[in-house]
Scaffold this motif. Sequence first.
Motif, PDB file in Angstrom:
ATOM      1  N   HIS A 248      16.820  42.381  55.737  1.00 21.39           N
ATOM      2  CA  HIS A 248      17.887  42.233  54.744  1.00 21.39           C
ATOM      3  C   HIS A 248      17.540  41.152  53.716  1.00 21.39           C
ATOM      4  O   HIS A 248      17.797  41.326  52.516  1.00 21.39           O
ATOM      5  CB  HIS A 248      19.205  41.887  55.440  1.00 21.39           C
ATOM      6  CG  HIS A 248      19.847  43.051  56.126  1.00 21.39           C
ATOM      7  ND1 HIS A 248      20.475  44.070  55.438  1.00 21.39           N
ATOM      8  CD2 HIS A 248      19.952  43.368  57.439  1.00 21.39           C
ATOM      9  CE1 HIS A 248      20.947  44.961  56.295  1.00 21.39           C
ATOM     10  NE2 HIS A 248      20.644  44.560  57.515  1.00 21.39           N
ATOM     11  N   VAL A 249      16.977  40.044  54.174  1.00 23.43           N
ATOM     12  CA  VAL A 249      16.655  38.954  53.250  1.00 23.43           C
ATOM     13  C   VAL A 249      15.604  39.391  52.238  1.00 23.43           C
ATOM     14  O   VAL A 249      15.712  39.120  51.037  1.00 23.43           O
ATOM     15  CB  VAL A 249      16.170  37.720  54.037  1.00 23.43           C
ATOM     16  CG1 VAL A 249      15.599  36.668  53.083  1.00 23.43           C
ATOM     17  CG2 VAL A 249      17.314  37.125  54.840  1.00 23.43           C
ATOM     18  N   ASN A 250      14.581  40.089  52.714  1.00 21.42           N
ATOM     19  CA  ASN A 250      13.501  40.535  51.827  1.00 21.42           C
ATOM     20  C   ASN A 250      13.800  41.852  51.122  1.00 21.42           C
ATOM     21  O   ASN A 250      12.980  42.336  50.339  1.00 21.42           O
ATOM     22  CB  ASN A 250      12.197  40.673  52.624  1.00 21.42           C
ATOM     23  CG  ASN A 250      11.692  39.342  53.130  1.00 21.42           C
ATOM     24  OD1 ASN A 250      11.935  38.304  52.514  1.00 21.42           O
ATOM     25  ND2 ASN A 250      10.998  39.346  54.252  1.00 21.42           N
ATOM     26  N   ARG A 251      14.959  42.448  51.439  1.00 16.80           N
ATOM     27  CA  ARG A 251      15.404  43.688  50.797  1.00 16.80           C
ATOM     28  C   ARG A 251      14.393  44.816  50.965  1.00 16.80           C
ATOM     29  O   ARG A 251      14.074  45.542  50.022  1.00 16.80           O
ATOM     30  CB  ARG A 251      15.691  43.448  49.313  1.00 16.80           C
ATOM     31  CG  ARG A 251      16.809  42.438  49.071  1.00 16.80           C
ATOM     32  CD  ARG A 251      17.068  42.215  47.595  1.00 16.80           C
ATOM     33  NE  ARG A 251      18.137  41.256  47.388  1.00 16.80           N
ATOM     34  CZ  ARG A 251      18.564  40.858  46.183  1.00 16.80           C
ATOM     35  NH1 ARG A 251      17.988  41.354  45.097  1.00 16.80           N
ATOM     36  NH2 ARG A 251      19.540  39.982  46.076  1.00 16.80           N
ATOM     37  N   TYR A 252      13.892  44.944  52.180  1.00 14.97           N
ATOM     38  CA  TYR A 252      12.987  46.052  52.468  1.00 14.97           C
ATOM     39  C   TYR A 252      13.790  47.350  52.566  1.00 14.97           C
ATOM     40  O   TYR A 252      14.894  47.361  53.122  1.00 14.97           O
ATOM     41  CB  TYR A 252      12.247  45.824  53.783  1.00 14.97           C
ATOM     42  CG  TYR A 252      11.294  44.658  53.766  1.00 14.97           C
ATOM     43  CD1 TYR A 252      10.511  44.388  52.647  1.00 14.97           C
ATOM     44  CD2 TYR A 252      11.170  43.826  54.866  1.00 14.97           C
ATOM     45  CE1 TYR A 252       9.638  43.318  52.630  1.00 14.97           C
ATOM     46  CE2 TYR A 252      10.297  42.751  54.860  1.00 14.97           C
ATOM     47  CZ  TYR A 252       9.534  42.504  53.735  1.00 14.97           C
ATOM     48  OH  TYR A 252       8.671  41.439  53.718  1.00 14.97           O
ATOM     49  N   PRO A 253      13.269  48.456  52.041  1.00 19.56           N
ATOM     50  CA  PRO A 253      13.985  49.737  52.171  1.00 19.56           C
ATOM     51  C   PRO A 253      13.900  50.260  53.600  1.00 19.56           C
ATOM     52  O   PRO A 253      12.830  50.292  54.202  1.00 19.56           O
ATOM     53  CB  PRO A 253      13.233  50.652  51.198  1.00 19.56           C
ATOM     54  CG  PRO A 253      11.863  50.063  51.109  1.00 19.56           C
ATOM     55  CD  PRO A 253      12.027  48.575  51.264  1.00 19.56           C
ATOM     56  N   TYR A 254      15.023  50.654  54.140  1.00 24.05           N
ATOM     57  CA  TYR A 254      15.046  51.206  55.490  1.00 24.05           C
ATOM     58  C   TYR A 254      16.293  52.064  55.643  1.00 24.05           C
ATOM     59  O   TYR A 254      17.254  51.947  54.877  1.00 24.05           O
ATOM     60  CB  TYR A 254      15.036  50.097  56.541  1.00 24.05           C
ATOM     61  CG  TYR A 254      16.365  49.391  56.719  1.00 24.05           C
ATOM     62  CD1 TYR A 254      17.126  49.583  57.867  1.00 24.05           C
ATOM     63  CD2 TYR A 254      16.864  48.540  55.735  1.00 24.05           C
ATOM     64  CE1 TYR A 254      18.341  48.949  58.023  1.00 24.05           C
ATOM     65  CE2 TYR A 254      18.074  47.902  55.885  1.00 24.05           C
ATOM     66  CZ  TYR A 254      18.807  48.103  57.035  1.00 24.05           C
ATOM     67  OH  TYR A 254      20.013  47.476  57.187  1.00 24.05           O
ATOM     68  N   LEU A 255      16.288  52.927  56.632  1.00 26.09           N
ATOM     69  CA  LEU A 255      17.418  53.807  56.901  1.00 26.09           C
ATOM     70  C   LEU A 255      18.379  53.094  57.837  1.00 26.09           C
ATOM     71  O   LEU A 255      18.063  52.832  58.998  1.00 26.09           O
ATOM     72  CB  LEU A 255      16.936  55.112  57.542  1.00 26.09           C
ATOM     73  CG  LEU A 255      18.019  56.166  57.821  1.00 26.09           C
ATOM     74  CD1 LEU A 255      18.708  56.568  56.522  1.00 26.09           C
ATOM     75  CD2 LEU A 255      17.421  57.382  58.503  1.00 26.09           C
ATOM     76  N   ASP A 256      19.544  52.760  57.331  1.00 23.07           N
ATOM     77  CA  ASP A 256      20.529  52.012  58.099  1.00 23.07           C
ATOM     78  C   ASP A 256      21.068  52.874  59.235  1.00 23.07           C
ATOM     79  O   ASP A 256      21.473  54.018  59.031  1.00 23.07           O
ATOM     80  CB  ASP A 256      21.675  51.575  57.185  1.00 23.07           C
ATOM     81  CG  ASP A 256      22.546  50.504  57.824  1.00 23.07           C
ATOM     82  OD1 ASP A 256      22.443  50.319  59.052  1.00 23.07           O
ATOM     83  OD2 ASP A 256      23.316  49.862  57.094  1.00 23.07           O
ATOM     84  N   VAL A 257      21.102  52.303  60.433  1.00 25.20           N
ATOM     85  CA  VAL A 257      21.610  53.060  61.583  1.00 25.20           C
ATOM     86  C   VAL A 257      23.113  53.254  61.500  1.00 25.20           C
ATOM     87  O   VAL A 257      23.680  54.097  62.206  1.00 25.20           O
ATOM     88  CB  VAL A 257      21.252  52.342  62.902  1.00 25.20           C
ATOM     89  CG1 VAL A 257      19.761  52.295  63.093  1.00 25.20           C
ATOM     90  CG2 VAL A 257      21.842  50.935  62.928  1.00 25.20           C
ATOM     91  N   ASN A 258      23.784  52.478  60.664  1.00 24.96           N
ATOM     92  CA  ASN A 258      25.235  52.586  60.539  1.00 24.96           C
ATOM     93  C   ASN A 258      25.666  53.534  59.424  1.00 24.96           C
ATOM     94  O   ASN A 258      26.825  53.547  59.032  1.00 24.96           O
ATOM     95  CB  ASN A 258      25.839  51.201  60.272  1.00 24.96           C
ATOM     96  CG  ASN A 258      25.604  50.254  61.426  1.00 24.96           C
ATOM     97  OD1 ASN A 258      25.706  50.643  62.586  1.00 24.96           O
ATOM     98  ND2 ASN A 258      25.277  49.009  61.112  1.00 24.96           N
TER      99      ASN A 258
END
Length: 318
Positions: A248-258
Amino acid sequence: VQYDLHWFWFEITGFAMIGAIGGLVGHLFTILNTHYQKLKAKWRFLDSHAILEVFVVIVITHIANHPIWFLKMSNNQILKSLFTSCQNIALDGDSDSFRVTKLLCDPRSTGELIKVLSVSVLNKFLLTLITFGVKVPAGLFIPSLTLGACMGRLGGTFIQHLTDAYPNWLLFRECDSTSACVDGAIYAIIGAAAVLAGVTQVSLSLCVVMIELTGGLSHLLPVVVAVLSAKMVANLFGSPSIYDSIVHVNRYPYLDVNIDLDTQKASEFELRAKDIMRTNLHVIKATGTRLVELEGMLACLKFNGFPVVDNLVDQRLV
């Protein structure tokens, strides 16, 4: 390290308490490191002077560890010494290894041991806090284990002192016929697992790792109790994994589990990629796009990466 020592049922409470403290330590570490990473992100100077940051961290580490002879050893050596039982250990000799053994196992060195371990816990916590996230990978697994081992051995020392001072307590009568009721090495293992569980939010795989590390299935229940206690306390405070925080801090793209999905489709394995993908994308046509259009897109949008498609209807990637 191989363990053949037996633990007593009254120690389960101590294992759970150390696990809870490990979860609290993991929560504090995650929160403080996240704020520290955000502070570094705002201060752009470190991004362009990564070598200077690493050099400063090395100097701070040397200054903090040099006055304490116990911390001059590597983390692997510290872990090995803390994980070593005091059963059938000789307390004579002049080498550094005998000095460590005497500190950990000689009852006359209890006061010094408490001081050394207390300083070591604070030292390892602060140094790991500033080293995790530097440009040179400093690791998190071994430093967290070392921090937890120092904390666990410190807790085991207090419990051992209680059993020696009050052997007639009803709680301690289970072990009054043995020569060594409480072994601090077991608590070092428990503390190491607890802190690492609190920091990384790992549970089952961590238990397996610790059992393989010690080579004793008899300690499976204490490790599980400590890890679950640590994870429960960390979750109680709403603490995420340190790795999730860095994402979250580095704002990496990822698929949120929520992400809000159709749970019925997901449970029936009918969920497709298009069910979670956006359709209103900003794209660039492979042919016919003018320079002024590209300049307008770059001026209006906050990002500068666009998929190149053959046409705006099918939007097939080129």
